[in-house]
Structures are given as C-alpha cells and as structure tokens.
Design a protein around this motif. Structure first.
Motif, PDB file in Angstrom:
ATOM      1  N   MET A   1       0.814  -1.199   0.000  1.00  0.00           N
ATOM      2  CA  MET A   1       0.000   0.000   0.000  1.00  0.00           C
ATOM      3  C   MET A   1       0.854   1.259   0.000  1.00  0.00           C
ATOM      4  O   MET A   1       0.522   2.238  -0.648  1.00  0.00           O
ATOM      5  CB  MET A   1      -0.927  -0.035   1.220  1.00  0.00           C
ATOM      6  CG  MET A   1      -1.938   1.050   1.220  1.00  0.00           C
ATOM      7  SD  MET A   1      -3.091   0.813  -0.121  1.00  0.00           S
ATOM      8  CE  MET A   1      -4.292   1.998   0.279  1.00  0.00           C
ATOM      9  N   SER A   2       1.968   1.254   0.741  1.00  0.00           N
ATOM     10  CA  SER A   2       2.817   2.442   0.781  1.00  0.00           C
ATOM     11  C   SER A   2       3.501   2.686  -0.563  1.00  0.00           C
ATOM     12  O   SER A   2       3.813   3.831  -0.885  1.00  0.00           O
ATOM     13  CB  SER A   2       3.864   2.315   1.891  1.00  0.00           C
ATOM     14  OG  SER A   2       4.752   1.255   1.597  1.00  0.00           O
ATOM     15  N   GLU A   3       3.723   1.612  -1.341  1.00  0.00           N
ATOM     16  CA  GLU A   3       4.300   1.797  -2.675  1.00  0.00           C
ATOM     17  C   GLU A   3       3.336   2.541  -3.586  1.00  0.00           C
ATOM     18  O   GLU A   3       3.756   3.387  -4.379  1.00  0.00           O
ATOM     19  CB  GLU A   3       4.672   0.450  -3.289  1.00  0.00           C
ATOM     20  CG  GLU A   3       5.815  -0.237  -2.605  1.00  0.00           C
ATOM     21  CD  GLU A   3       6.106  -1.595  -3.218  1.00  0.00           C
ATOM     22  OE1 GLU A   3       5.609  -1.871  -4.318  1.00  0.00           O
ATOM     23  OE2 GLU A   3       6.840  -2.352  -2.584  1.00  0.00           O
ATOM     24  N   ILE A   5       1.020   4.716  -2.625  1.00  0.00           N
ATOM     25  CA  ILE A   5       0.999   6.108  -2.185  1.00  0.00           C
ATOM     26  C   ILE A   5       2.235   6.838  -2.686  1.00  0.00           C
ATOM     27  O   ILE A   5       2.158   7.987  -3.140  1.00  0.00           O
ATOM     28  CB  ILE A   5       0.884   6.184  -0.650  1.00  0.00           C
ATOM     29  CG1 ILE A   5      -0.480   5.650  -0.212  1.00  0.00           C
ATOM     30  CG2 ILE A   5       1.101   7.604  -0.138  1.00  0.00           C
ATOM     31  CD1 ILE A   5      -0.632   5.510   1.272  1.00  0.00           C
ATOM     32  N   PHE A   6       3.388   6.185  -2.632  1.00  0.00           N
ATOM     33  CA  PHE A   6       4.612   6.792  -3.124  1.00  0.00           C
ATOM     34  C   PHE A   6       4.513   7.085  -4.620  1.00  0.00           C
ATOM     35  O   PHE A   6       4.908   8.169  -5.076  1.00  0.00           O
ATOM     36  CB  PHE A   6       5.811   5.875  -2.837  1.00  0.00           C
ATOM     37  CG  PHE A   6       7.091   6.391  -3.414  1.00  0.00           C
ATOM     38  CD1 PHE A   6       7.741   7.459  -2.818  1.00  0.00           C
ATOM     39  CD2 PHE A   6       7.635   5.819  -4.547  1.00  0.00           C
ATOM     40  CE1 PHE A   6       8.918   7.948  -3.348  1.00  0.00           C
ATOM     41  CE2 PHE A   6       8.815   6.300  -5.089  1.00  0.00           C
ATOM     42  CZ  PHE A   6       9.455   7.367  -4.486  1.00  0.00           C
ATOM     43  N   ARG A   9       2.145  10.060  -5.155  1.00  0.00           N
ATOM     44  CA  ARG A   9       2.832  11.308  -4.806  1.00  0.00           C
ATOM     45  C   ARG A   9       3.857  11.685  -5.859  1.00  0.00           C
ATOM     46  O   ARG A   9       4.002  12.866  -6.200  1.00  0.00           O
ATOM     47  CB  ARG A   9       3.520  11.174  -3.454  1.00  0.00           C
ATOM     48  CG  ARG A   9       2.563  11.298  -2.294  1.00  0.00           C
ATOM     49  CD  ARG A   9       3.223  11.156  -0.950  1.00  0.00           C
ATOM     50  NE  ARG A   9       4.481  11.883  -0.842  1.00  0.00           N
ATOM     51  CZ  ARG A   9       5.384  11.641   0.097  1.00  0.00           C
ATOM     52  NH1 ARG A   9       5.182  10.690   0.986  1.00  0.00           N
ATOM     53  NH2 ARG A   9       6.483  12.342   0.148  1.00  0.00           N
ATOM     54  N   GLY A  64       7.875  15.378   0.656  1.00  0.00           N
ATOM     55  CA  GLY A  64       7.156  15.276   1.927  1.00  0.00           C
ATOM     56  C   GLY A  64       7.689  16.244   2.961  1.00  0.00           C
ATOM     57  O   GLY A  64       8.349  17.232   2.644  1.00  0.00           O
TER      58      GLY A  64
END
Length: 120
Positions: A1-3, A5-6, A9, A64
């Motif tokens: 999931m964080s991939e 979002i990255f 972004r 960020g």
C-alpha cells in the motif's frame, strides 16, 4: 500500500512540476512578445508566481515533510507573498518616473488620476 501512495505522490509531484515549467515558459514568451514594460512585468510576474510556486509545491509533494520539502513549502509562501508586491512596486515606480504605456492601452487609471489632479 505504501508503494502505491509513493507512486501517486511521485506522479502528482511531476504533474505539478510540469505545470510550473509550462507557466514559466509562457511567462518567458510573454516577456518577449509584450509591447511595453507594464505588460512584460505582468507576464513575468504571472510566470514566476504560478510557475515557480507550482514547481516548488511539486518538490514538496514528492519529498514530503523533510528538510527539502519544508524549504520548498516556505519558498512557495515567500514567492506568493513577495512577487506580486514587488511587481506592483516596480510598475508604480516606473509610472511615476515617466515610463509611458503603449498607445493601445484602453484603461490608464494613473493618467486619469493625474489629469483630475491638474484640474483641481
């Protein structure tokens, strides 16, 4: 999931940077194409304000809340506050010192104000 979002972004930041580059490019084209100082100043200010601020905000979105991102965000705020004010000061100073507008100018409030002062 964080991939995911990255990646979102990253793409959002690249889109903002691309929009900023386009604004800066069209501001440069406006500097070349406009007929007098006041129109050139307007084109340059729009390009810097929207273009460079968009580029810096894109850098913030990509990086960020770290050192680079916070500096980019502070730069956005600084540009949004100072570019229009400095442009106005330069234009007003140029007009006071006698720089004339191009003949095709439709509305010249400064000249109208000066004419009404001379009548009084």
């Amino acid at each position: 999931m964080s991939e995911i979002i990255f990646i979102v972004r990253l793409y959002a930041g690249y889109i903002l940077i691309s929009i900023g580059i386009l604004f800066d490019f069209f501001g440069c084209v406006g500097m070349i194409r406009m007929p007098d100082l006041f129109n050139r100043l307007q084109a340059a200010t729009k390009g810097v304000t929207f273009g460079t601020a968009s580029i810096m905000f894109g850098v913030f979105v990509i990086s960020g809340f770290n050192e680079i991102g916070v500096k980019a965000l502070l730069t956005v705020g600084f540009i949004l506050l100072t570019a229009p004010v400095s442009s106005h000061a330069i234009a007003r100073g140029a007009r006071i010192f006698g720089v004339e507008v191009v003949k095709t100018t439709i509305c010249d409030s400064y000249a109208d104000e000066k004419r009404s002062e001379k009548r009084d």
